[in-house]
Structures are given as C-alpha cells and as structure tokens.
Design a protein around this motif. Structure first.
Motif, PDB file in Angstrom:
ATOM      1  N   SER A 319       0.787  -1.245   0.109  1.00 37.86           N
ATOM      2  CA  SER A 319      -0.090  -0.065  -0.103  1.00 37.86           C
ATOM      3  C   SER A 319       0.855   1.325  -0.034  1.00 37.86           C
ATOM      4  O   SER A 319       1.260   1.818   1.171  1.00 37.86           O
ATOM      5  CB  SER A 319      -0.879  -0.036   1.231  1.00 37.86           C
ATOM      6  N   PRO A 320       1.273   1.741  -1.159  1.00 29.61           N
ATOM      7  CA  PRO A 320       0.796   1.158  -2.593  1.00 29.61           C
ATOM      8  C   PRO A 320       1.635   0.159  -3.039  1.00 29.61           C
ATOM      9  O   PRO A 320       2.497  -0.168  -2.428  1.00 29.61           O
ATOM     10  CB  PRO A 320       1.165   2.544  -3.319  1.00 29.61           C
ATOM     11  N   ARG A 321       1.201  -0.425  -4.017  1.00 37.88           N
ATOM     12  CA  ARG A 321       1.868  -1.631  -4.439  1.00 37.88           C
ATOM     13  C   ARG A 321       2.912  -1.307  -5.367  1.00 37.88           C
ATOM     14  O   ARG A 321       2.862  -0.684  -6.260  1.00 37.88           O
ATOM     15  CB  ARG A 321       0.800  -2.415  -5.214  1.00 37.88           C
ATOM     16  N   ILE A 322       4.068  -1.585  -4.852  1.00 36.10           N
ATOM     17  CA  ILE A 322       5.398  -1.329  -5.422  1.00 36.10           C
ATOM     18  C   ILE A 322       6.455  -2.653  -5.726  1.00 36.10           C
ATOM     19  O   ILE A 322       6.722  -3.349  -4.898  1.00 36.10           O
ATOM     20  CB  ILE A 322       6.142  -0.221  -4.431  1.00 36.10           C
ATOM     21  N   TYR A 346      -4.017  -4.434 -12.581  1.00 33.04           N
ATOM     22  CA  TYR A 346      -3.744  -3.118 -12.124  1.00 33.04           C
ATOM     23  C   TYR A 346      -4.729  -2.230 -13.060  1.00 33.04           C
ATOM     24  O   TYR A 346      -4.911  -2.603 -14.535  1.00 33.04           O
ATOM     25  CB  TYR A 346      -2.289  -2.557 -12.400  1.00 33.04           C
ATOM     26  N   LYS A 347      -4.818  -1.109 -12.495  1.00 34.02           N
ATOM     27  CA  LYS A 347      -5.644   0.032 -13.345  1.00 34.02           C
ATOM     28  C   LYS A 347      -4.924   0.961 -14.303  1.00 34.02           C
ATOM     29  O   LYS A 347      -4.951   0.961 -15.529  1.00 34.02           O
ATOM     30  CB  LYS A 347      -6.665   0.656 -12.402  1.00 34.02           C
ATOM     31  N   LYS A 348      -3.871   1.324 -13.596  1.00 30.92           N
ATOM     32  CA  LYS A 348      -2.829   2.311 -14.082  1.00 30.92           C
ATOM     33  C   LYS A 348      -1.261   1.750 -13.851  1.00 30.92           C
ATOM     34  O   LYS A 348      -1.322   1.228 -12.491  1.00 30.92           O
ATOM     35  CB  LYS A 348      -2.785   4.021 -13.878  1.00 30.92           C
ATOM     36  N   LEU A 349      -0.390   1.841 -14.746  1.00 28.39           N
ATOM     37  CA  LEU A 349       0.941   1.531 -14.298  1.00 28.39           C
ATOM     38  C   LEU A 349       1.971   2.635 -14.268  1.00 28.39           C
ATOM     39  O   LEU A 349       1.850   3.500 -15.210  1.00 28.39           O
ATOM     40  CB  LEU A 349       1.246   0.214 -15.579  1.00 28.39           C
ATOM     41  N   HIS A 350       2.654   2.666 -13.359  1.00 31.95           N
ATOM     42  CA  HIS A 350       3.533   3.752 -13.129  1.00 31.95           C
ATOM     43  C   HIS A 350       4.836   3.252 -12.938  1.00 31.95           C
ATOM     44  O   HIS A 350       5.258   2.373 -11.969  1.00 31.95           O
ATOM     45  CB  HIS A 350       3.011   4.718 -11.636  1.00 31.95           C
ATOM     46  N   ASP A 373       1.621   4.184 -17.899  1.00 32.80           N
ATOM     47  CA  ASP A 373       0.839   5.431 -18.044  1.00 32.80           C
ATOM     48  C   ASP A 373       1.506   6.775 -17.380  1.00 32.80           C
ATOM     49  O   ASP A 373       1.231   7.625 -17.896  1.00 32.80           O
ATOM     50  CB  ASP A 373      -0.334   5.306 -16.705  1.00 32.80           C
ATOM     51  N   THR A 374       2.306   6.442 -16.555  1.00 28.59           N
ATOM     52  CA  THR A 374       3.327   7.391 -16.136  1.00 28.59           C
ATOM     53  C   THR A 374       4.683   6.896 -15.946  1.00 28.59           C
ATOM     54  O   THR A 374       5.060   5.824 -15.629  1.00 28.59           O
ATOM     55  CB  THR A 374       2.962   8.058 -14.531  1.00 28.59           C
ATOM     56  N   LEU A 375       5.689   7.875 -16.437  1.00 27.43           N
ATOM     57  CA  LEU A 375       7.027   7.301 -16.604  1.00 27.43           C
ATOM     58  C   LEU A 375       7.725   8.322 -15.501  1.00 27.43           C
ATOM     59  O   LEU A 375       7.693   9.605 -16.021  1.00 27.43           O
ATOM     60  CB  LEU A 375       7.597   7.465 -18.078  1.00 27.43           C
ATOM     61  N   GLN A 429      -5.114   2.872  -5.286  1.00 24.88           N
ATOM     62  CA  GLN A 429      -5.185   1.650  -4.666  1.00 24.88           C
ATOM     63  C   GLN A 429      -5.285   0.368  -5.545  1.00 24.88           C
ATOM     64  O   GLN A 429      -4.627  -0.862  -5.405  1.00 24.88           O
ATOM     65  CB  GLN A 429      -6.532   1.598  -3.770  1.00 24.88           C
ATOM     66  N   GLU A 430      -5.568   0.829  -6.936  1.00 23.13           N
ATOM     67  CA  GLU A 430      -5.790  -0.351  -7.913  1.00 23.13           C
ATOM     68  C   GLU A 430      -4.682  -0.452  -8.838  1.00 23.13           C
ATOM     69  O   GLU A 430      -4.576  -1.135  -9.977  1.00 23.13           O
ATOM     70  CB  GLU A 430      -7.225  -0.210  -8.842  1.00 23.13           C
ATOM     71  N   ASP A 431      -3.790   0.701  -8.841  1.00 22.87           N
ATOM     72  CA  ASP A 431      -2.734   0.813  -9.492  1.00 22.87           C
ATOM     73  C   ASP A 431      -1.364  -0.329  -9.103  1.00 22.87           C
ATOM     74  O   ASP A 431      -1.581  -0.598  -8.238  1.00 22.87           O
ATOM     75  CB  ASP A 431      -2.059   2.188  -9.569  1.00 22.87           C
TER      76      ASP A 431
END
Length: 459
Positions: A319-322, A346-350, A373-375, A429-431
């Motif tokens: 939390s968050p998932r890393i 996952y919903k979004k990938l960072h 989604d984010t770099l 939470q879903e990322d």
C-alpha cells in the motif's frame, strides 16, 4: 612497513575501512584478463584449487539460477558457498556460506591479508587489481581457507573468457542466455558476446545452456565439442512444460536425459523463471549422474518452493503496491513486460526508472513504454549514471518511433528519493508502481523502502 611485536600493522582496523578500500577501486574500472588474478592466487597459495565450483554465466537469469542451485544443495545437506553480484543491501551479501553473509570481522581479516598482495601487483606493469578482482579473490580466500564448502556457486561477473572468475576449474558450467548487454566491452554482435561467454567452457567439463538462438546454440556446441565437453542444450537434451503459472505459485514438468521430474514448484514469479529452474534442474541432474550428488525428491521440491531472489519481480510494498525489478537491458525489459501482462493486475501502471549511460536505453524502452501510464525518470547514485533529462529524451524519441497513440506522462526528477515519493503519491489503490533499471538504484530503493536506510553500494 612498521612492525608491532614482530607483526605487520594491519592496513585496516574496521570493516568500513576495508569496504572503502574495495569501493575505492571502482575508478580502476573493468580490467578484462586473468594475469592479475593468476598472480593474486599464486601469492595466496591458490585457495580456489581446493574447491568444487558450479560456474554460471549468461546475460540474464544468472542470479535466479544460482539461487535455485544454492537452495537445493543446502536443502540436500551440502555446505554451499555463493558469490553473486552486484549486492542489494550490504557488501557482505555477495559472499555467502550456507545463506549467511560473510562476517564483517572475517572480511576485515581477509582484506588485511589481501591488501599487501594487491599493492605488490599494483606496483608491477600489470597495474592495480580491479574492484571485482579483489571481491573475487576475497570470496575464494573465504571459501578456500575459512569455510571449505562442498560446492561454490560462482556467478560470472562480465562475459566469461576474460572474467576474473574464469580462474576456476568447475565441475559443471552453465550459460543461461545471450542478450544485448555490455556490448561496449564484449563486442558489437550477439555472436561476439556469445564467444566471450563460451570462454567458461572447460575441457571435459559438462555444459548446460538455455540459449535459444539457433546460431548461438551451434556456436556453443562446437566450442564444447572442441574441448571434449558434453553439452546439454535446452530443447535438445532437456525440456520443460508449464503445469501452472501465476503469482507466487508456478509448477513445471522437467524432462531430462536421465529422468523426468513432475510437478516441480517454482517459487520465483514470471514465465522466464521456468527456464532458469530448468537450467538448475539439469545442472543438478548432471551432478547426480557424474559427481554422486544425492538429491532426494522431497528436498528438491522443498527447496524449489522456497527459493528467493530479491530485486527481481519483488513486491516490497502493498500500500501502494510497489514492484522492484532489476531489468536493465532489452531482454530484461521484454521479460518484465511479459510478467506485467501475464501475472499482475492494475488499473494504471506507473514506472520509475534510472539507468546507466552504457546501457541500450531505446531497446529497453521499446518493450516497456507501450504499457506505461506514467514514466518517472530519475538517476541512480552511481558514477556511470545516465542523466534524467537525457533518459527522458530517449523515452520521448522511442514513443515517437513506436507511434504510441495515448498520453504517457513523463516526469523528470533527478533525485531518486524525491522521484520515489512522486511514484508513491501517484499510485492509487488499484494501480501498480514499478521501479526498474540498474540494480545500483534498485538496491538503494529497496533499502529505503524496507529499512529507511541507505544501502552500501558496490559492484
């Protein structure tokens, strides 16, 4: 040198001084060739000649294969030394006996033994031993004069032919795969890289390889034949079938020339770990057949189910998932991308990334950017780092080349701790957040997330 009651005063009084000396050799650089290593071993009375080595080379997968081998051998009751690189938290991680790091006081004592010998060699035309040569010599001294393990699982540092670990005469050699890495040193084609890796093949010593390119398989088979070494090639002499694949629980069937082993658990995540597990299983089978290694099935299954290898598809926060993954070349990125597609939701990938300037950055980005989604681009705390701004520019160029038609936010933050805070804040939470690139940065991020301390970092 000053004398104290007839004994030379040690160069180092504390563990930290010894590690600082070793790390201080980083600027010496990578020095291919075995002359310094041969002289070091001669002056230290050849500690490596008392040991049985499993020598593991390849571009990717070396560490995981070493981890499987070490765990199984230990589970079967053998004493095992392991030498791997780079380390993730502490210098002593890289030299282990039965899963325990070398003790700080033992490392200090061995460094004091090694320092005057290294100084003697530095004064010759050969020049100073490199950091990796000193690390390897330390490991061989530790195993050959202090712990005396039944087997040493020895990971090649760079290439093979001229790598300083190639001083050893192994009982079996393993080459996992060949990919696009260290081409600035090993050669500008996969064939040239393969020839360097093939340098660990020794006369009469069995070779296990999971290399897949047909032309490179032929190269290895020819090299083995010329040295009268039996080659065991994935797809020809042994194979595996996936029984089940998923997060935290995978199983395979192994088919070898001596027997079939069914429903073997594979503790490490990702489809690529089937291949690494198969390499380890074939290696163990060769040792059973020719070295009277005793492997009970119960021990094999227990060990394969609990092998760990930090920094590779390792979930370090929920939390968050890393997720941490030390992918740093195109093949590593391809493997990471496949795992992100197959086993994680996952919903979004960072993605947070830091790389060295010597790596094939566009080749890495081509595999991973279409999913992101984010770099967040940052810099490792290491002398060969690529600047965040240059790395971001490479990412933008790759996106244009790939004609990715969706918006990918690129954030440039050169301070990796600030970059990590941004990564945490953006991950819902879903990322899923992924930290990838050079293991020098992975080691820092891992220590910071797990212990809120800086890692001791070195090659």
């Amino acid at each position: 040198m000053m004398e104290e009651q007839g004994t030379a005063i040690p160069a180092f009084r504390q563990y930290s001084e010894a590690v600082n000396w070793i790390n201080g050799l980083i600027p010496v650089g990578i020095k291919p060739g075995l002359q310094r290593m041969e002289l070091l071993m001669e002056k230290l009375n050849h500690p490596h000649r008392r040991l049985k080595f499993i020598h593991v080379g390849g571009t990717n997968g070396k560490g995981s294969t070493c981890a499987f081998l070490t765990q199984v051998l230990r589970q079967c009751g053998y004493d095992v030394g392991s030498f791997t690189s780079p380390y993730l938290e502490k210098f002593t991680n890289r030299i282990q006996y039965n899963g325990q790091d070398i003790e700080e006081e033992t490392l200090l004592r061995l460094a004091n033994r090694l320092k005057p010998v290294a100084d003697e060699i530095a004064a010759t035309e050969l020049g100073s031993p490199s950091m990796f040569e000193i690390c390897t010599a330390l490991a061989l001294l530790y195993f050959g004069t202090v712990t005396y393990p039944d087997y040493v699982v020895l990971e090649v540092g760079l290439g093979g032919r001229l790598d300083c670990t190639n001083i050893v005469a192994p009982v079996v050699s393993v080459i996992t795969n060949i990919g696009h890495d260290h081409m600035d040193i090993l050669g500008d084609s996969l064939e040239k890289v393969a020839m360097e890796k093939a340098g660990i093949i020794k006369p009469g010593v069995p070779l296990i390889t999971t290399v897949e390119q047909p032309e490179l398989i032929e190269l290895f088979k020819n090299e083995a034949k010329s040295k009268r070494a039996t080659a065991y090639v994935l797809g020809e002499h042994f194979s595996y079938e996936s029984v089940s694949a998923g997060l935290g629980e995978q199983r395979l069937n192994f088919n070898g020339p001596f027997r079939r082993i069914e429903n073997v658990p594979v503790s490490l995540d990702g489809a690529h770990q089937f291949k690494n597990a198969a390499a380890a299983l074939m290696t163990l089978e060769v040792l059973r057949q020719y070295n009277a290694l005793i492997v009970e099935e119960e021990d094999l299954y227990a060990a394969m189910s609990k092998t760990k290898w930090p920094g590779r598809l390792e979930m370090v926060s929920e939390s968050p998932r890393i997720l941490l993954d030390g992918a740093h070349n195109p093949e590593g990125a391809q493997t990471l991308a496949a795992a992100l597609e197959d086993i994680y939701t996952y919903k979004k990938l960072h993605l947070m990334i830091g790389m060295l300037s010597t790596k094939n950055q566009p080749g890495y980005f081509r595999h991973i950017l279409p999913m992101v989604d984010t770099l967040i681009v940052t810099e490792p705390d290491f002398h060969k780092k690529e600047s965040a701004s240059r790395l971001a520019q490479r990412a933008k160029e790759t996106l244009q080349e790939l004609q990715v038609d969706r918006d990918i936010e690129i954030v440039v933050e050169s301070d990796w701790k600030l970059a990590l805070e941004q990564l945490k804040q953006r991950t819902g939470q879903e990322d899923l957040a992924v930290v990838s690139g050079t293991l020098y940065m992975i080691s820092d991020v891992r220590s910071w997330l797990l212990y809120t301390t800086d890692s001791e970092k070195g090659w």
